[in-house]
Design a protein around this motif. Sequence first.
Motif, PDB file in Angstrom:
ATOM      1  N   PRO A  99       0.827  -1.211   0.000  1.00 23.32           N
ATOM      2  CA  PRO A  99       0.000   0.000   0.000  1.00 23.32           C
ATOM      3  C   PRO A  99       0.862   1.262   0.000  1.00 23.32           C
ATOM      4  CG  PRO A  99      -0.834  -1.595   1.578  1.00 23.32           C
ATOM      5  CD  PRO A  99       0.472  -2.136   1.083  1.00 23.32           C
ATOM      6  N   TRP A 100       0.381   2.269  -0.732  1.00 22.18           N
ATOM      7  CA  TRP A 100       1.007   3.587  -0.851  1.00 22.18           C
ATOM      8  C   TRP A 100       2.229   3.596  -1.747  1.00 22.18           C
ATOM      9  CZ3 TRP A 100       1.231   5.156   5.040  1.00 22.18           C
ATOM     10  CH2 TRP A 100      -0.067   5.153   5.564  1.00 22.18           C
ATOM     11  N   TYR A 101       2.604   2.443  -2.305  1.00 28.40           N
ATOM     12  CA  TYR A 101       3.791   2.390  -3.158  1.00 28.40           C
ATOM     13  C   TYR A 101       3.390   2.030  -4.585  1.00 28.40           C
ATOM     14  CZ  TYR A 101       6.994   3.381   0.544  1.00 28.40           C
ATOM     15  OH  TYR A 101       7.665   4.041   1.542  1.00 28.40           O
ATOM     16  N   PRO A 102       4.069   2.639  -5.576  1.00 31.77           N
ATOM     17  CA  PRO A 102       3.681   2.404  -6.972  1.00 31.77           C
ATOM     18  C   PRO A 102       4.184   1.062  -7.480  1.00 31.77           C
ATOM     19  CG  PRO A 102       5.607   3.812  -6.902  1.00 31.77           C
ATOM     20  CD  PRO A 102       5.181   3.599  -5.465  1.00 31.77           C
ATOM     21  N   ASP A 103       3.584   0.597  -8.550  1.00 34.02           N
ATOM     22  CA  ASP A 103       4.044  -0.605  -9.232  1.00 34.02           C
ATOM     23  C   ASP A 103       5.137  -0.281 -10.250  1.00 34.02           C
ATOM     24  OD1 ASP A 103       2.099  -2.328  -7.948  1.00 34.02           O
ATOM     25  OD2 ASP A 103       0.613  -1.334  -9.207  1.00 34.02           O
ATOM     26  N   ALA A 137      -3.686  -0.950  -9.764  1.00 34.30           N
ATOM     27  CA  ALA A 137      -2.340  -0.672 -10.262  1.00 34.30           C
ATOM     28  C   ALA A 137      -2.046   0.823 -10.178  1.00 34.30           C
ATOM     29  CB  ALA A 137      -2.206  -1.150 -11.701  1.00 34.30           C
ATOM     30  N   SER A 138      -0.775   1.160  -9.943  1.00 36.28           N
ATOM     31  CA  SER A 138      -0.399   2.569  -9.865  1.00 36.28           C
ATOM     32  C   SER A 138       0.957   2.791 -10.518  1.00 36.28           C
ATOM     33  CB  SER A 138      -0.356   3.046  -8.410  1.00 36.28           C
ATOM     34  OG  SER A 138       0.561   2.282  -7.645  1.00 36.28           O
ATOM     35  N   VAL A 139       1.136   3.965 -11.095  1.00 36.65           N
ATOM     36  CA  VAL A 139       2.364   4.335 -11.795  1.00 36.65           C
ATOM     37  C   VAL A 139       2.773   5.731 -11.348  1.00 36.65           C
ATOM     38  CG1 VAL A 139       3.425   4.851 -14.029  1.00 36.65           C
ATOM     39  CG2 VAL A 139       1.847   2.916 -13.816  1.00 36.65           C
ATOM     40  N   LYS A 140       4.025   5.863 -10.933  1.00 38.48           N
ATOM     41  CA  LYS A 140       4.561   7.196 -10.625  1.00 38.48           C
ATOM     42  C   LYS A 140       5.167   7.747 -11.910  1.00 38.48           C
ATOM     43  CE  LYS A 140       6.113   7.973  -6.615  1.00 38.48           C
ATOM     44  NZ  LYS A 140       6.946   7.734  -5.404  1.00 38.48           N
TER      45      LYS A 140
END
Length: 218
Positions: free
Chosen positions: A39-43, A66-69
């Motif tokens: 949690p709170w960290y990007p993929d 899914a998440s991307v910074k």
Amino acid sequence: MIGAAARDNAAWCDLVCRAHGLTGVTDADAWSVSRRSPPWYPDAVTLRPGVDPAAVLARIDDGPGASVKDSFADLDLTPHGFRVLFEATWIHLPPGPTPGASELTPVVTSEQLTTWATAHGGGPLFRAALLAEPGVRVLGLPDGHGGWAGGAVLHTGGDVVGVSNVFAADPTAAPRVWAGVCAAGADRHLVGYEHGGDLAVAVAAGFRGVGPLRVWLR
């Protein structure tokens, strides 16, 4: 400086993921993990401008959550079912003297890390293995009662020191935490990112904004 900040941030994300048993992959385009990050960290974290969005998404589990910074705020992931979770600003403080010594103290035991993580709100996100990493300093602002009124993580990567996970129990503690961060890393280039009120406090402490980023969420 944005590139250096993005690489340091990706290295920190990689350490957190490895502490959770996830192996990251880094190349010139991006850092990524193929399974969902904590949690709170990007993929994924992009490491240069102009990366192909489809190529980034091919590196990760791009399903719901899914998440991307987007380190250079130049991706458009809307056609792929993503939305902007938040926008922020990369910040930088060059080496130099500070008004006083840091009030922050090192977090060195697993018991201290547990209380620090509880105060931060991250709970089990922060694993004790992080304390053994030579480039990681977990710092806390003691509250005078055996707990923490605030804190931050400093991660040394390359020519910069990344500042992350800055928190304060109340608004009066925030300037003290940021002043402590500046003093603790006064001999190196400090980088990180913030937004909203936290960005304003960082700028008041001496940091300056150097460029935008976005975090995308599906």
